[in-house]
Design an enzyme around this catalytic site. Structure first.
Site, PDB file in Angstrom:
ATOM      1  CG  HIS A  68     -59.212   4.868  14.393  1.00 59.78           C
ATOM      2  ND1 HIS A  68     -58.564   5.945  13.798  1.00 59.78           N
ATOM      3  CD2 HIS A  68     -59.469   3.992  13.395  1.00 59.78           C
ATOM      4  CE1 HIS A  68     -58.415   5.701  12.500  1.00 59.78           C
ATOM      5  NE2 HIS A  68     -58.960   4.529  12.230  1.00 59.78           N
ATOM      6  CG  ASP A 109     -59.091   0.226  13.790  1.00 55.78           C
ATOM      7  OD1 ASP A 109     -59.837   0.790  12.956  1.00 55.78           O
ATOM      8  OD2 ASP A 109     -57.900  -0.064  13.557  1.00 55.78           O
TER       9      ASP A 109
HETATM   10  C1  3GJ Z   1     -59.064  15.690   6.954  1.00 55.17           C
HETATM   11  C2  3GJ Z   1     -59.835  14.426   7.146  1.00 55.17           C
HETATM   12  C3  3GJ Z   1     -59.580  13.493   6.036  1.00 55.17           C
HETATM   13  C4  3GJ Z   1     -60.158  12.255   5.838  1.00 55.17           C
HETATM   14  C5  3GJ Z   1     -59.602  11.769   4.691  1.00 55.17           C
HETATM   15  C6  3GJ Z   1     -59.882  10.480   4.038  1.00 55.17           C
HETATM   16  O1  3GJ Z   1     -61.172  10.042   4.507  1.00 55.17           O
HETATM   17  C7  3GJ Z   1     -61.242   8.924   5.273  1.00 55.17           C
HETATM   18  C8  3GJ Z   1     -60.168   8.069   5.487  1.00 55.17           C
HETATM   19  C9  3GJ Z   1     -60.352   6.966   6.286  1.00 55.17           C
HETATM   20  C10 3GJ Z   1     -59.184   6.075   6.518  1.00 55.17           C
HETATM   21  O2  3GJ Z   1     -58.116   6.304   5.986  1.00 55.17           O
HETATM   22  N1  3GJ Z   1     -59.370   5.048   7.371  1.00 55.17           N
HETATM   23  C11 3GJ Z   1     -58.294   4.203   7.724  1.00 55.17           C
HETATM   24  C12 3GJ Z   1     -58.262   2.883   7.290  1.00 55.17           C
HETATM   25 CL1  3GJ Z   1     -59.534   2.290   6.300  1.00 55.17          CL
HETATM   26  C13 3GJ Z   1     -57.214   2.052   7.656  1.00 55.17           C
HETATM   27  N2  3GJ Z   1     -56.202   2.519   8.419  1.00 55.17           N
HETATM   28  C14 3GJ Z   1     -56.197   3.786   8.854  1.00 55.17           C
HETATM   29  C15 3GJ Z   1     -57.242   4.673   8.519  1.00 55.17           C
HETATM   30 CL2  3GJ Z   1     -57.221   6.298   9.096  1.00 55.17          CL
HETATM   31  C16 3GJ Z   1     -61.591   6.669   6.844  1.00 55.17           C
HETATM   32  C17 3GJ Z   1     -62.678   7.526   6.617  1.00 55.17           C
HETATM   33  C18 3GJ Z   1     -62.482   8.660   5.830  1.00 55.17           C
HETATM   34  O3  3GJ Z   1     -63.483   9.576   5.578  1.00 55.17           O
HETATM   35  C19 3GJ Z   1     -64.706   9.421   6.235  1.00 55.17           C
HETATM   36  O4  3GJ Z   1     -58.723  12.647   4.226  1.00 55.17           O
HETATM   37  N3  3GJ Z   1     -58.724  13.692   5.049  1.00 55.17           N
HETATM   38 ZN    ZN Z   2     -60.665   0.717  11.092  1.00 53.16          ZN
HETATM   39 ZN    ZN Z   3     -57.022   0.347  11.706  1.00 58.34          ZN
END
Ligand code: 3GJ
Ligand code: ZN
Ligand code: ZN
Length: 329
Positions: A68, A109
């Site tokens: 982020h 963010d």
């Molecule tokens: C272990 C790493 C892992 C990642 C995931 C799910 O994958 C992803 C999840 C997110 C993801 O959750 N992004 C996010 C959003 Cl859109 C809004 N608020 C907080 C967050 Cl963290 C953004 C990108 C991803 O993959 C490239 O599940 N486990």
């Molecule tokens: Zn974001």
């Molecule tokens: Zn966010």
């Protein structure tokens, strides 16, 4: 549109000012370019030096965390820019809504600490106290974005009327708060209901009258841009996963050190990545992109195909991983 986006008596000076950006200032470079391309600088009489000052300060306010960081801000802004050009919605939104959407994407963010809302809440972080556990990070991001505007030399909206500023601010706050994953299910359900109702009304393209209908589509749009990593080519996509994994695993370490339960996504294990990715794509990402795809059909076909291929890649690597571990067992 003139090359630097604006008529300027000192093109050389502005060019010099812009040049150093592209290297170490990706967020400023991309956002300035999009403002130029969409002629937002002229339409809203934005003073170029104020836009640069704001973007420099915004870029420097993104923290140096694995995922982020300012690259994510730049990425979501660029994805928003592309998605706004989808044929199904190209002529739907006016320049005020476009200004709000691009601005919301690039600020969405800012000052992210690399920790999740549940973590900030359970550790009683000052931000959780300040925002009463409600969309803690997202409230903080949009507050920081508007705080940066308060300095006159950074106030890029100084030539908007008070009323225009009021509506812009409401749109940006609504969109940034909609990026809270906790709101995903409701946001998507409302979006699907809207499209269903529009389909019933028979007209083949989207006509949106009320503020609520229009902002609902824009909220889903920024949410799509925020979840667009999985729709990118595999080499780009896998770099984003690795960044997020490092960020989640660091939180897991902090949870362990604090004697707290380790959040499921933050557990260090070789299968975490694939299992969570497949689960995440199935439960969140695919339903969202499928709904978006139905709105802008057939514009999102490539996106949906890439998403399917990326999911298959995870399923193959998970199968390989688990079969190899069972062999060893
Ligand atoms: C272990 C790493 C892992 C990642 C995931 C799910 O994958 C992803 C999840 C997110 C993801 O959750 N992004 C996010 C959003 Cl859109 C809004 N608020 C907080 C967050 Cl963290 C953004 C990108 C991803 O993959 C490239 O599940 N486990
Ligand atoms: Zn974001
Ligand atoms: Zn966010």
């Amino acid at each position: 549109i003139p090359e630097l986006g604006v008529e300027t008596p000192q093109p050389e000076e502005l060019r010099v000012e812009l040049n150093p950006i592209s290297g170490e200032r990706p967020l400023t470079a991309i956002t300035y370019r999009i403002f130029q391309e969409r002629d937002l600088i002229r339409t809203f009489s934005i003073e170029p030096h104020k836009l640069l000052s704001y973007l420099f300060a915004l870029e420097d306010s993104y923290q140096q965390v694995p995922y982020h960081n300012k690259l994510h801000g730049a990425d979501v802004c660029q994805s928003m820019h592309v998605l706004l050009n989808s044929s199904g919605i190209k002529d739907v939104f006016n320049e005020f809504e476009i200004l709000a959407a691009i601005f919301a994407a690039v600020v969405h963010d800012v000052h992210h600490s690399g920790l999740t809302n549940p973590f900030l809440i359970k550790t009683k972080n000052d931000l959780a106290i300040l925002y009463n556990n409600e969309s803690v990070l997202e409230n903080h991001h949009v507050a920081v974005a508007f705080k940066l505007l308060q300095a006159d030399e950074r106030n890029i909206f100084s030539n908007l009327s008070a009323e225009q500023m009021e509506t812009l601010r409401k749109r940006v706050v609504d969109m940034v708060l909609a990026t809270d994953m906790a709101k995903h299910k409701t946001l998507l359900a409302d979006f699907q209901n809207l499209l269903e109702a529009k389909k019933m009304s028979g007209n083949d393209y989207l006509t949106l009258e009320s503020y609520d209908d229009r902002i609902l589509v824009l909220k889903n749009l920024i949410h799509c841009a925020d979840l667009s990593n999985m729709t990118k080519p595999l080499d780009t996509y896998s770099k984003w996963i690795d960044r997020l994994m490092v960020e989640f695993w660091k939180q897991g370490d902090a949870e362990r050190d604090l004697g707290l339960d380790i959040s499921p996504m933050c557990v260090r294990s070789p299968t975490t990545k694939d299992k969570h990715q497949i689960g995440f794509i199935n439960s969140f990402v695919h339903p969202l992109w499928e709904t978006w795809g139905s709105l802008v059909y057939p514009d999102a076909n490539t996106i949906l195909e890439t998403l399917a291929q990326n999911r298959e890649w995870h399923e193959a690597s998970l199968a390989a991983l688990t079969s190899s571990t069972t062999d060893n067992s």
